[in-house]
Scaffold this motif. Structure first.
Motif, PDB file in Angstrom:
ATOM      1  N   ARG A 197       0.837  -1.210   0.000  1.00 32.94           N
ATOM      2  CA  ARG A 197       0.000   0.000   0.000  1.00 32.94           C
ATOM      3  C   ARG A 197       0.870   1.258   0.000  1.00 32.94           C
ATOM      4  O   ARG A 197       0.534   2.250  -0.654  1.00 32.94           O
ATOM      5  N   CYS A 198       1.973   1.219   0.710  1.00 34.94           N
ATOM      6  CA  CYS A 198       2.896   2.357   0.712  1.00 34.94           C
ATOM      7  C   CYS A 198       3.437   2.611  -0.697  1.00 34.94           C
ATOM      8  O   CYS A 198       3.457   3.757  -1.174  1.00 34.94           O
ATOM      9  N   LEU A 199       3.846   1.552  -1.349  1.00 29.09           N
ATOM     10  CA  LEU A 199       4.398   1.695  -2.703  1.00 29.09           C
ATOM     11  C   LEU A 199       3.341   2.238  -3.657  1.00 29.09           C
ATOM     12  O   LEU A 199       3.652   3.063  -4.536  1.00 29.09           O
ATOM     13  N   GLN A 200       2.096   1.801  -3.489  1.00 27.16           N
ATOM     14  CA  GLN A 200       1.010   2.317  -4.327  1.00 27.16           C
ATOM     15  C   GLN A 200       0.807   3.810  -4.132  1.00 27.16           C
ATOM     16  O   GLN A 200       0.362   4.518  -5.043  1.00 27.16           O
ATOM     17  N   GLN A 201       1.130   4.283  -2.934  1.00 29.16           N
ATOM     18  CA  GLN A 201       1.025   5.722  -2.643  1.00 29.16           C
ATOM     19  C   GLN A 201       2.338   6.452  -2.946  1.00 29.16           C
ATOM     20  O   GLN A 201       2.500   7.616  -2.570  1.00 29.16           O
ATOM     21  N   GLN A 202       3.253   5.731  -3.599  1.00 30.50           N
ATOM     22  CA  GLN A 202       4.551   6.285  -3.985  1.00 30.50           C
ATOM     23  C   GLN A 202       5.337   6.782  -2.769  1.00 30.50           C
ATOM     24  O   GLN A 202       5.994   7.834  -2.809  1.00 30.50           O
ATOM     25  N   SER A 203       5.252   6.019  -1.705  1.00 30.76           N
ATOM     26  CA  SER A 203       5.982   6.331  -0.487  1.00 30.76           C
ATOM     27  C   SER A 203       6.811   5.109  -0.089  1.00 30.76           C
ATOM     28  O   SER A 203       6.295   3.991  -0.054  1.00 30.76           O
ATOM     29  N   THR A 204       8.068   5.315   0.219  1.00 26.14           N
ATOM     30  CA  THR A 204       8.948   4.211   0.596  1.00 26.14           C
ATOM     31  C   THR A 204       8.696   3.796   2.046  1.00 26.14           C
ATOM     32  O   THR A 204       8.799   4.626   2.953  1.00 26.14           O
ATOM     33  N   PRO A 205       8.375   2.521   2.292  1.00 23.42           N
ATOM     34  CA  PRO A 205       8.230   2.054   3.678  1.00 23.42           C
ATOM     35  C   PRO A 205       9.604   2.006   4.333  1.00 23.42           C
ATOM     36  O   PRO A 205      10.510   1.354   3.833  1.00 23.42           O
ATOM     37  N   LYS A 206       9.772   2.684   5.474  1.00 24.83           N
ATOM     38  CA  LYS A 206      11.108   2.801   6.057  1.00 24.83           C
ATOM     39  C   LYS A 206      11.176   2.302   7.500  1.00 24.83           C
ATOM     40  O   LYS A 206      12.234   1.862   7.955  1.00 24.83           O
ATOM     41  N   ILE A 207      10.041   2.379   8.240  1.00 23.19           N
ATOM     42  CA  ILE A 207      10.061   2.058   9.667  1.00 23.19           C
ATOM     43  C   ILE A 207       8.818   1.247  10.031  1.00 23.19           C
ATOM     44  O   ILE A 207       7.728   1.533   9.537  1.00 23.19           O
ATOM     45  N   LEU A 208       9.001   0.253  10.888  1.00 21.19           N
ATOM     46  CA  LEU A 208       7.885  -0.435  11.537  1.00 21.19           C
ATOM     47  C   LEU A 208       7.948  -0.072  13.017  1.00 21.19           C
ATOM     48  O   LEU A 208       8.946  -0.339  13.686  1.00 21.19           O
ATOM     49  N   LEU A 209       6.886   0.547  13.519  1.00 18.75           N
ATOM     50  CA  LEU A 209       6.827   0.976  14.911  1.00 18.75           C
ATOM     51  C   LEU A 209       5.882   0.062  15.683  1.00 18.75           C
ATOM     52  O   LEU A 209       4.695  -0.029  15.365  1.00 18.75           O
ATOM     53  N   LEU A 210       6.423  -0.626  16.693  1.00 13.79           N
ATOM     54  CA  LEU A 210       5.622  -1.501  17.548  1.00 13.79           C
ATOM     55  C   LEU A 210       5.419  -0.850  18.907  1.00 13.79           C
ATOM     56  O   LEU A 210       6.350  -0.286  19.481  1.00 13.79           O
TER      57      LEU A 210
END
Length: 450
Positions: A197-210
């Motif tokens: 979904r991030c890529l579809q929004q042209q945004s690079t996924p960089k962090i997973l916050l738990l």
């Protein structure tokens, strides 16, 4: 005759120009990131002896149960050395960093001296060190993945100045045989879907916050869930941040920190696993603003230290807090250990009182084991008006709880829950008298709605 601006286009334009000259759009946009329910909460009369019909605040994650221990501890005499009146190291005083490291190692059951002191940064609260950490790990416009539901203010903390994008990680469609809390656990399928979904929004996924222990669920992720997230992040070269601000408030299960799980083979955390914490919850010291960030990514240590110049903890607060963390009681027992034991007992007692009322009226909830709250399912009380959207249904129920029954809870959709009608109830945010009254009001609500 007064001319309304709606009838005078030139005046409208002039007014807009004046507004833009008085403030920045990014400043105005930052305010819009705050959850809308906060405005509702601020607009109502709060309960007090002078306003006995006022609303009871059960939506702010603070603890009012610990003043009898904290106030005497904070009022013990301590001296301020001469060097404390001058500029301090931006990452924190060396003696305080060592004290915090010893405390963290004890809390998380790490080996003594496991934490590299030069990699620990102390700053003015968890949100400040989290923002700085994300600032050093991602560019503006890149995405932070957060499993839902999540602490609503994360969106303000990560977007307002760092300019990051938050991508909710929905989980309920990716569990094959969910049981109770399992529907909220992120897994590889859920994380992959959010990544796409991030890529579809042209945004690079960089962090997973738990959030671990979890706010608002009031539970800990099982070690297998955290390990799966760590493995996924390392394979994708995505940074994992474990926010463990409730690590000392686990009273009903065994907590295993991401720092332990990421270093199972004693090879270090590596560059992709990071950690944040504060004393705001476990010690009810939210006013002192004492947070900490830890990383073994050497590329960001110096940037973190320099950014921390904007959110340093005062030298006096560091000395004050150091005194509390190192204090020994008569007989040599650590004050921190005795305090934690007492706090766990009180958390368990309060949560049991609340869940007993929920059981009495067969109101579903997630069995709480950590944190200051219970995740409650009030969806059966949603208005049945088919003209309302799910969001409008939840808001109507929320406002009814506030205005008719005097109960201020945190609505689930503000935390991006996947279904309407869920609420977070902070059972520590009230005095004994107020908590007893809140249970009485909850009974009244459930009785009248039955």
């Amino acid at each position: 005759m007064v001319t309304h601006t709606s009838c005078n286009p030139s005046l409208v334009t002039a007014t807009r120009r004046l507004a833009s000259s008085l403030s920045s759009s990014r400043g105005r946009d930052a305010v819009r990131l705050l959850p809308s329910y906060l405005a509702d909460a601020r607009s109502v009369v709060r309960y007090s002896p002078e306003h006995p019909q006022g609303a009871l605040q059960l939506g702010v994650a603070e603890s009012l149960m610990l003043e009898d221990w904290l106030v005497p501890a904070l009022n013990r005499p301590f001296s301020i050395p001469a060097n404390a009146i001058y500029y301090q190291p931006t990452q924190g005083r060396a003696d305080f960093i060592d004290t915090m490291a010893v405390y963290i190692e004890d809390l998380l059951q790490l080996q003594p001296l496991r934490l590299k002191r030069e990699n620990l940064i102390v700053g003015a609260g968890c949100n400040a060190v989290l923002e700085n950490l994300c600032f050093t790990l991602a560019e503006a416009g890149e995405s932070v993945l957060i499993p839902t539901p999540y602490y609503a203010a994360f969106e303000f903390d990560l977007v307002a100045r760092a300019g990051l994008r938050v991508e909710p990680v929905t989980t309920q469609d990716y569990q094959t045989k969910p049981q109770d809390a399992q529907i909220y656990f992120p897994n590889t399928a859920a994380l992959n879907a959010a990544y796409e979904r991030c890529l579809q929004q042209q945004s690079t996924p960089k962090i997973l916050l738990l959030s671990h222990p979890h706010n608002p669920l009031g539970i800990c992720y099982p070690p297998s869930v955290v390990e799966e997230c760590i493995q996924w992040c390392r394979e994708r070269q995505i940074h994992l941040i474990s926010d463990e601000i409730y690590a000392g408030s686990v009273y009903g299960e065994t907590f295993v920190s991401a720092l332990q799980l990421a270093d199972r083979n004693d090879e270090g955390l590596g560059p992709y696993v990071h950690w944040v914490y504060a004393l705001s919850k476990d010690f009810a010291l939210s006013g002192l603003r004492v947070g900490a960030a830890y990383t073994e990514n050497e590329e960001i240590v110096l940037p973190l230290q320099k950014l921390n110049d904007l959110c340093c903890i005062s030298s006096t607060t560091q000395l004050w807090t150091k005194m509390i963390l190192e204090h020994e009681m008569e007989g040599g027992e650590s004050w921190v250990h005795a305090f934690r034991r007492m706090n766990h007992s009180r958390l368990m007692q309060r949560s049991a009182q609340l869940t007993a009322v929920l059981d009495e009226f067969q109101i579903p909830y997630l069995t709480p084991t950590a944190g200051l709250f219970v995740w409650i399912d009030l969806s059966r009380y949603l208005p049945s008006d088919s003209q309302l959207t799910p969001s409008e249904q939840e808001r109507k129920l929320y406002l009814e709880l506030v205005h008719t029954y005097g109960l201020l809870l945190t609505p689930g959709l503000s935390m991006k829950n996947e279904q309407p009608g869920f609420f977070r109830c902070v059972f520590t945010a009230a005095t004994e008298e107020e908590f007893a009254l809140s249970l009485q009001r909850l009974r009244t609500f459930a009785t009248q709605k039955s």
